[in-house]
Write a protein that holds these residues in place. Structure first.
Motif, PDB file in Angstrom:
ATOM      1  N   GLY A  20       1.090  -1.256   0.070  1.00 49.90           N
ATOM      2  CA  GLY A  20       0.090  -0.089   0.036  1.00 49.90           C
ATOM      3  C   GLY A  20       0.845   1.375   0.194  1.00 49.90           C
ATOM      4  O   GLY A  20       1.903   1.387   0.296  1.00 49.90           O
ATOM      5  N   ARG A  21       0.222   2.370  -0.277  1.00 47.84           N
ATOM      6  CA  ARG A  21       0.775   3.738  -0.354  1.00 47.84           C
ATOM      7  C   ARG A  21       0.444   4.354   0.952  1.00 47.84           C
ATOM      8  O   ARG A  21      -0.658   4.028   1.629  1.00 47.84           O
ATOM      9  CB  ARG A  21       0.318   4.556  -1.308  1.00 47.84           C
ATOM     10  N   ARG A  22       1.442   5.386   1.455  1.00 45.24           N
ATOM     11  CA  ARG A  22       1.108   5.822   2.713  1.00 45.24           C
ATOM     12  C   ARG A  22       0.809   7.312   2.742  1.00 45.24           C
ATOM     13  O   ARG A  22       1.327   7.979   1.999  1.00 45.24           O
ATOM     14  CB  ARG A  22       2.440   5.529   3.472  1.00 45.24           C
ATOM     15  N   VAL A  23      -0.174   7.424   3.561  1.00 38.11           N
ATOM     16  CA  VAL A  23      -0.374   9.217   3.787  1.00 38.11           C
ATOM     17  C   VAL A  23      -0.158   9.283   5.256  1.00 38.11           C
ATOM     18  O   VAL A  23      -0.700   8.540   6.084  1.00 38.11           O
ATOM     19  CB  VAL A  23      -1.805   9.680   3.403  1.00 38.11           C
ATOM     20  N   THR A  24       0.634  10.366   5.787  1.00 41.11           N
ATOM     21  CA  THR A  24       0.872  10.210   7.266  1.00 41.11           C
ATOM     22  C   THR A  24       0.734  11.581   7.680  1.00 41.11           C
ATOM     23  O   THR A  24       0.760  12.794   7.301  1.00 41.11           O
ATOM     24  CB  THR A  24       2.332  10.189   7.305  1.00 41.11           C
ATOM     25  N   THR A  25      -0.034  11.763   9.026  1.00 43.18           N
ATOM     26  CA  THR A  25      -0.280  13.162   9.712  1.00 43.18           C
ATOM     27  C   THR A  25       0.085  12.776  11.292  1.00 43.18           C
ATOM     28  O   THR A  25       0.536  11.508  11.489  1.00 43.18           O
ATOM     29  CB  THR A  25      -1.672  13.438   9.862  1.00 43.18           C
ATOM     30  N   PRO A  26       0.343  13.782  11.904  1.00 46.65           N
ATOM     31  CA  PRO A  26       1.109  13.515  13.222  1.00 46.65           C
ATOM     32  C   PRO A  26       0.007  12.523  14.108  1.00 46.65           C
ATOM     33  O   PRO A  26       0.595  12.062  15.140  1.00 46.65           O
ATOM     34  CB  PRO A  26       0.960  14.896  13.882  1.00 46.65           C
ATOM     35  N   GLU A  27      -1.273  12.447  13.742  1.00 50.20           N
ATOM     36  CA  GLU A  27      -2.180  11.803  14.532  1.00 50.20           C
ATOM     37  C   GLU A  27      -2.304  10.393  13.960  1.00 50.20           C
ATOM     38  O   GLU A  27      -2.558   9.262  14.734  1.00 50.20           O
ATOM     39  CB  GLU A  27      -3.613  12.547  14.618  1.00 50.20           C
ATOM     40  N   LEU A  28      -2.209  10.215  12.668  1.00 47.58           N
ATOM     41  CA  LEU A  28      -2.656   8.801  11.959  1.00 47.58           C
ATOM     42  C   LEU A  28      -1.715   8.697  10.804  1.00 47.58           C
ATOM     43  O   LEU A  28      -1.180   9.299  10.359  1.00 47.58           O
ATOM     44  CB  LEU A  28      -4.040   8.922  11.093  1.00 47.58           C
ATOM     45  N   VAL A  29      -1.330   7.185  10.610  1.00 46.61           N
ATOM     46  CA  VAL A  29      -0.766   6.667   9.518  1.00 46.61           C
ATOM     47  C   VAL A  29      -1.911   6.090   8.667  1.00 46.61           C
ATOM     48  O   VAL A  29      -2.571   5.230   9.195  1.00 46.61           O
ATOM     49  CB  VAL A  29       0.517   5.769   9.662  1.00 46.61           C
ATOM     50  N   CYS A  30      -2.038   6.414   7.397  1.00 37.84           N
ATOM     51  CA  CYS A  30      -3.017   5.652   6.617  1.00 37.84           C
ATOM     52  C   CYS A  30      -2.274   5.171   5.639  1.00 37.84           C
ATOM     53  O   CYS A  30      -1.523   5.696   4.668  1.00 37.84           O
ATOM     54  CB  CYS A  30      -4.021   6.777   5.833  1.00 37.84           C
ATOM     55  N   ILE A  31      -2.331   3.790   5.236  1.00 37.65           N
ATOM     56  CA  ILE A  31      -1.943   2.792   4.225  1.00 37.65           C
ATOM     57  C   ILE A  31      -3.075   2.344   3.572  1.00 37.65           C
ATOM     58  O   ILE A  31      -4.014   1.817   3.990  1.00 37.65           O
ATOM     59  CB  ILE A  31      -1.137   1.691   4.867  1.00 37.65           C
ATOM     60  N   TRP A  32      -2.975   2.606   2.199  1.00 40.10           N
ATOM     61  CA  TRP A  32      -4.280   2.355   1.267  1.00 40.10           C
ATOM     62  C   TRP A  32      -3.915   1.642  -0.112  1.00 40.10           C
ATOM     63  O   TRP A  32      -2.728   1.734  -0.386  1.00 40.10           O
ATOM     64  CB  TRP A  32      -4.967   3.355   1.311  1.00 40.10           C
TER      65      TRP A  32
END
Length: 108
Positions: A20-32
């Motif tokens: 998956g690809r990652r999108v990161t914020t200080p609160e969450l890591v999103c892998i999709w």
């Protein structure tokens, strides 16, 4: 709890983590990762690094699930999404979590 069609089955979580690809914020890591359906499927991970108490980890999962449930009618992406919590701040308010998730899903 999310409807069954919006839940990512356990065997597919490792696959999403690997490719998956990652999108990161200080609160969450999103892998999709894109899937072949029109439904978005979600899974949540909250490790003991976020909080040692199981009750708080479950609370964070419930807040994430409620936020996804509120945003689900507006989503028309076919993707498998894995959300990994990074901080306790997600357990504070559902409104803040909805705002963070909508920003992440906009990026996807």
């Amino acid at each position: 709890m999310l409807p069954k069609q919006n839940r990512l089955p356990s065997p597919e979580i490792k696959f999403v983590m690997r490719v998956g690809r990652r999108v990161t914020t200080p609160e969450l890591v999103c892998i999709w990762n894109a899937n072949k359906t029109t439904q978005a499927r979600f899974a949540f991970i909250v490790s003991t690094k976020v909080d040692k108490r199981a009750t708080m980890r479950h609370r964070i999962k419930r807040v994430l699930g409620e936020s996804v449930r509120q945003l689900a009618p507006n989503m028309n992406i076919g993707a498998d999404v894995l959300l990994i919590a990074r901080s306790k701040s997600l357990s504070e308010s559902t409104e803040k979590t909805v705002k963070i998730l909508s920003e992440i899903l906009r990026r996807i």
